[in-house]
Enzyme design. Structure first.
Site, short mmCIF file in Angstrom:
data_model
loop_
_atom_site.label_atom_id
_atom_site.label_comp_id
_atom_site.label_asym_id
_atom_site.label_seq_id
_atom_site.Cartn_x
_atom_site.Cartn_y
_atom_site.Cartn_z
N GLY A 46 36.84 21.25 49.99
CA GLY A 46 36.39 19.93 49.75
C GLY A 46 36.21 19.90 47.99
CD GLN A 51 33.43 19.87 43.02
OE1 GLN A 51 33.86 19.21 44.03
NE2 GLN A 51 33.34 21.12 43.14
CB CYS A 91 30.07 24.68 45.21
SG CYS A 91 30.53 23.23 44.02
CG LEU A 92 36.41 24.73 44.87
CD1 LEU A 92 37.42 23.79 44.81
CD2 LEU A 92 36.98 26.09 44.79
CG HIS A 133 29.31 20.49 49.08
ND1 HIS A 133 28.85 21.94 48.85
CD2 HIS A 133 30.00 20.38 48.08
CE1 HIS A 133 29.17 22.58 47.86
NE2 HIS A 133 30.10 21.59 47.24
CD GLU A 134 33.18 18.39 48.36
OE1 GLU A 134 33.33 17.84 47.29
OE2 GLU A 134 33.45 19.49 48.78
CG HIS A 137 29.89 17.54 44.24
ND1 HIS A 137 29.60 18.35 43.13
CD2 HIS A 137 30.53 18.42 45.01
CE1 HIS A 137 29.89 19.74 43.48
NE2 HIS A 137 30.41 19.75 44.51
ZN ZN Z 1 31.13 21.41 45.41
#
Ligand code: ZN
Length: 171
Positions: A46, A51, A91-92, A133-134, A137
């Protein structure tokens, strides 16, 4: 279409609230395509527009329950959820660190597609977790806010092994 740089924890953009999308134009399509390319390169499940530095309510989630198809979410919001399960999350924007986070077992999201058409989608497990999660963000929140402790991948593997052995595991 291009692979964009993924902002890392500490970048002020990641704690800002993203703005709703009002125009479903080529610019939005480029953003979605960039998210797709960037996510594929990073091998994640995701990615949200903030991000990559774009404060718009747009995210991409890989549908692990349906052949890993990417789900494009524009202006998404959670409209229903049920159950709770603890799972590991990463998380990236927080590379190499993971934590245990409790999320609903099943989540229903309302969103628009890249053309502005509304749709509703319900998923469980990892995909449900990813929706939560997304969408967080988009409101400037990271998963690390849900846990006191972060672990490296190695530490996590070790703990999971211990758990399987029937020992006490974490805590
Ligand atoms: Zn994330």
């Amino acid at each position: 279409m291009s692979v964009r740089k993924i902002l890392q924890r500490g970048d002020p953009v990641l704690s800002k609230t993203a703005h709703p999308v009002t125009e479903f134009n080529a610019r939005l399509h480029n953003l979605l395509d960039d998210l797709r390319d960037t996510l594929a390169k990073a091998d994640g499940v995701g990615l949200a527009a903030p991000q990559i530095g774009i404060l718009r309510r747009v995210a991409l989630v890989i549908d692990t329950l349906d052949d890993n198809k990417p789900i494009e979410l524009v202006n998404p919001r959670v409209v229903a959820f049920s159950g709770a399960e603890e799972g590991t999350e990463g998380c990236l924007s927080v590379p190499g660190l993971f934590g245990y986070v409790t999320r609903p077992t099943e989540v229903t999201v309302e969103a628009q597609d890249r053309y502005g058409t509304p749709f509703t989608i319900t998923r469980t497990g990892l995909t449900a977790r990813c929706f939560c999660h997304e969408i967080e963000h988009l409101d400037g929140h990271l998963f690390v806010e849900h846990t006191d402790k972060l672990y490296t991948g190695e530490e996590l593997d070790e703990m999971e092994k211990e758990k399987k052995k029937g020992k006490k595991g974490r805590k």
